[in-house]
Motif scaffolding. Structure first.
Motif, PDB file in Angstrom:
ATOM      1  N   GLY A 131       0.798  -1.220   0.000  1.00 29.67           N
ATOM      2  CA  GLY A 131       0.000   0.000   0.000  1.00 29.67           C
ATOM      3  C   GLY A 131       0.827   1.266   0.000  1.00 29.67           C
ATOM      4  N   GLY A 132       2.087   1.163  -0.457  1.00 32.26           N
ATOM      5  CA  GLY A 132       2.955   2.339  -0.504  1.00 32.26           C
ATOM      6  C   GLY A 132       3.507   2.745   0.856  1.00 32.26           C
ATOM      7  N   LEU A 133       3.403   1.872   1.831  1.00 26.39           N
ATOM      8  CA  LEU A 133       3.912   2.158   3.188  1.00 26.39           C
ATOM      9  C   LEU A 133       5.407   2.452   3.140  1.00 26.39           C
ATOM     10  N   GLN A 134       5.790   3.636   3.644  1.00 30.08           N
ATOM     11  CA  GLN A 134       7.186   4.078   3.552  1.00 30.08           C
ATOM     12  C   GLN A 134       7.928   3.915   4.876  1.00 30.08           C
ATOM     13  N   GLU A 135       9.083   3.272   4.779  1.00 34.12           N
ATOM     14  CA  GLU A 135       9.918   3.063   5.961  1.00 34.12           C
ATOM     15  C   GLU A 135      10.232   4.364   6.687  1.00 34.12           C
ATOM     16  N   LYS A 136      10.564   5.436   5.924  1.00 31.91           N
ATOM     17  CA  LYS A 136      11.012   6.675   6.569  1.00 31.91           C
ATOM     18  C   LYS A 136       9.952   7.258   7.495  1.00 31.91           C
ATOM     19  N   SER A 137       8.664   7.092   7.133  1.00 29.81           N
ATOM     20  CA  SER A 137       7.577   7.650   7.945  1.00 29.81           C
ATOM     21  C   SER A 137       7.337   6.814   9.191  1.00 29.81           C
ATOM     22  N   VAL A 138       7.335   5.491   9.004  1.00 26.60           N
ATOM     23  CA  VAL A 138       7.091   4.580  10.128  1.00 26.60           C
ATOM     24  C   VAL A 138       8.176   4.756  11.193  1.00 26.60           C
ATOM     25  N   VAL A 139       9.435   4.764  10.765  1.00 22.60           N
ATOM     26  CA  VAL A 139      10.519   4.818  11.752  1.00 22.60           C
ATOM     27  C   VAL A 139      10.573   6.183  12.446  1.00 22.60           C
ATOM     28  N   MET A 140      10.128   7.238  11.749  1.00 20.76           N
ATOM     29  CA  MET A 140      10.075   8.560  12.394  1.00 20.76           C
ATOM     30  C   MET A 140       9.016   8.572  13.487  1.00 20.76           C
ATOM     31  N   ALA A 141       7.845   8.020  13.186  1.00 22.38           N
ATOM     32  CA  ALA A 141       6.760   8.002  14.176  1.00 22.38           C
ATOM     33  C   ALA A 141       7.190   7.226  15.424  1.00 22.38           C
ATOM     34  N   VAL A 142       7.805   6.060  15.212  1.00 21.05           N
ATOM     35  CA  VAL A 142       8.238   5.240  16.346  1.00 21.05           C
ATOM     36  C   VAL A 142       9.363   5.948  17.114  1.00 21.05           C
ATOM     37  N   SER A 143      10.299   6.551  16.393  1.00 25.53           N
ATOM     38  CA  SER A 143      11.423   7.240  17.048  1.00 25.53           C
ATOM     39  C   SER A 143      10.936   8.394  17.912  1.00 25.53           C
ATOM     40  N   GLN A 144       9.907   9.103  17.442  1.00 31.15           N
ATOM     41  CA  GLN A 144       9.378  10.219  18.230  1.00 31.15           C
ATOM     42  C   GLN A 144       8.768   9.716  19.535  1.00 31.15           C
ATOM     43  N   HIS A 145       8.111   8.561  19.495  1.00 32.82           N
ATOM     44  CA  HIS A 145       7.598   7.966  20.734  1.00 32.82           C
ATOM     45  C   HIS A 145       8.756   7.620  21.668  1.00 32.82           C
ATOM     46  N   VAL A 146       9.812   7.019  21.125  1.00 28.58           N
ATOM     47  CA  VAL A 146      10.971   6.641  21.943  1.00 28.58           C
ATOM     48  C   VAL A 146      11.557   7.878  22.616  1.00 28.58           C
ATOM     49  N   ALA A 147      11.741   8.949  21.842  1.00 23.99           N
ATOM     50  CA  ALA A 147      12.350  10.175  22.371  1.00 23.99           C
ATOM     51  C   ALA A 147      11.492  10.772  23.482  1.00 23.99           C
ATOM     52  N   THR A 148      10.178  10.844  23.247  1.00 23.12           N
ATOM     53  CA  THR A 148       9.272  11.437  24.237  1.00 23.12           C
ATOM     54  C   THR A 148       9.316  10.655  25.547  1.00 23.12           C
ATOM     55  N   ILE A 149       9.288   9.321  25.443  1.00 22.61           N
ATOM     56  CA  ILE A 149       9.270   8.481  26.647  1.00 22.61           C
ATOM     57  C   ILE A 149      10.589   8.616  27.412  1.00 22.61           C
ATOM     58  N   LEU A 150      11.706   8.614  26.706  1.00 27.58           N
ATOM     59  CA  LEU A 150      13.007   8.752  27.377  1.00 27.58           C
ATOM     60  C   LEU A 150      13.118  10.113  28.059  1.00 27.58           C
ATOM     61  N   GLN A 151      12.620  11.153  27.376  1.00 27.65           N
ATOM     62  CA  GLN A 151      12.677  12.499  27.971  1.00 27.65           C
ATOM     63  C   GLN A 151      11.808  12.568  29.222  1.00 27.65           C
ATOM     64  N   GLN A 152      10.650  11.902  29.194  1.00 33.56           N
ATOM     65  CA  GLN A 152       9.772  11.871  30.370  1.00 33.56           C
ATOM     66  C   GLN A 152      10.456  11.181  31.539  1.00 33.56           C
ATOM     67  N   GLN A 153      11.375  10.252  31.237  1.00 32.10           N
ATOM     68  CA  GLN A 153      12.129   9.539  32.274  1.00 32.10           C
ATOM     69  C   GLN A 153      13.386  10.307  32.676  1.00 32.10           C
ATOM     70  N   GLY A 154      13.547  11.514  32.146  1.00 32.63           N
ATOM     71  CA  GLY A 154      14.689  12.344  32.504  1.00 32.63           C
ATOM     72  C   GLY A 154      15.930  12.070  31.688  1.00 32.63           C
ATOM     73  N   GLY A 155      15.783  11.325  30.598  1.00 33.56           N
ATOM     74  CA  GLY A 155      16.936  10.981  29.764  1.00 33.56           C
ATOM     75  C   GLY A 155      17.273  12.084  28.774  1.00 33.56           C
ATOM     76  N   MET A 156      18.570  12.183  28.460  1.00 36.78           N
ATOM     77  CA  MET A 156      19.015  13.129  27.444  1.00 36.78           C
ATOM     78  C   MET A 156      18.971  12.414  26.093  1.00 36.78           C
ATOM     79  N   VAL A 157      18.201  12.950  25.177  1.00 38.02           N
ATOM     80  CA  VAL A 157      18.022  12.311  23.874  1.00 38.02           C
ATOM     81  C   VAL A 157      18.378  13.293  22.772  1.00 38.02           C
ATOM     82  N   GLN A 158      19.116  12.815  21.790  1.00 36.40           N
ATOM     83  CA  GLN A 158      19.328  13.591  20.578  1.00 36.40           C
ATOM     84  C   GLN A 158      18.925  12.708  19.406  1.00 36.40           C
ATOM     85  N   MET A 159      18.527  13.351  18.295  1.00 37.39           N
ATOM     86  CA  MET A 159      18.102  12.595  17.123  1.00 37.39           C
ATOM     87  C   MET A 159      18.891  13.056  15.905  1.00 37.39           C
TER      88      MET A 159
END
Ligand code: ZN
Length: 181
Positions: free
Chosen positions: A28-56
């Motif tokens: 269905g034209g599903l693009q890797e770049k979009s999926v991995v960005m969405a998941v990475s943003q969740h990872v970053a938000t959760i780590l930041q909520q735990q007080g972690g320093m995150v860079q992307m």
């Protein structure tokens, strides 16, 4: 003399591809770049909520070459480097699905094992194992580095999950917990 400063831990998250490079394109034209960005943003938000320093290595839909991704991790003196990708197979093989986690160095193997175990214990999907590979970002980074392939955009079981925002959040939570492990 004991260092009175707490050790500064920095997680460098590397959402694969982006911009002019869509990565793998699947059902269905599903693009890797979009999926991995969405998941990475969740990872970053959760780590930041735990007080972690995150860079992307990228914040949005930007084209970023491989060397600059490594350079960012080295400049930040990141503690760990975690690259997030989605997989694909050539030809019509929708039966190929599952999680793969890659490493290059021994230190990367430990990180890859911990991440892989946490995701497999959290998200229902096929286990394709932890494997060694000579991926550029794994070879050229000096800190422990792992590359997680969160499913196949070409897989009939994985593709609907990869495009599902709820599943993306669950995968993000699992990867963040694995990094905290
Ligand atoms: Zn990729």
């Amino acid at each position: 003399v004991r260092n009175p400063q707490p050790q500064r831990v920095i997680v460098m998250l590397d959402p694969g591809h982006g911009g002019a490079d869509p990565g793998a394109v699947g059902i269905g034209g599903l693009q890797e770049k979009s999926v991995v960005m969405a998941v990475s943003q969740h990872v970053a938000t959760i780590l930041q909520q735990q007080g972690g320093m995150v860079q992307m290595t990228r914040r949005g839909d930007q084209t970023v070459d491989l060397q600059p991704r490594v350079d960012m991790a080295e400049a930040a003196n990141a503690t760990v480097f975690v690259s997030i990708h989605a997989n694909a197979v050539a030809g019509q093989r929708p039966e190929v699905n599952g999680l793969e986690t890659y490493y290059y160095s021994e230190a990367g193997l430990q990180l890859a094992n911990i991440l892989h175990r946490r995701v497999m214990g959290t998200v229902a999907m096929q286990d394709r194992g932890v494997k060694q590979a000579r991926f550029f970002v794994l070879r050229r980074t000096s800190m422990p580095a792992a590359l997680i392939e969160i499913g196949f955009v070409t897989g009939s079981a994985d593709a609907p999950k990869l495009r599902n925002p709820t599943w993306q959040g669950q995968m993000g939570q699992a990867i963040a917990t694995g990094i905290l492990d």
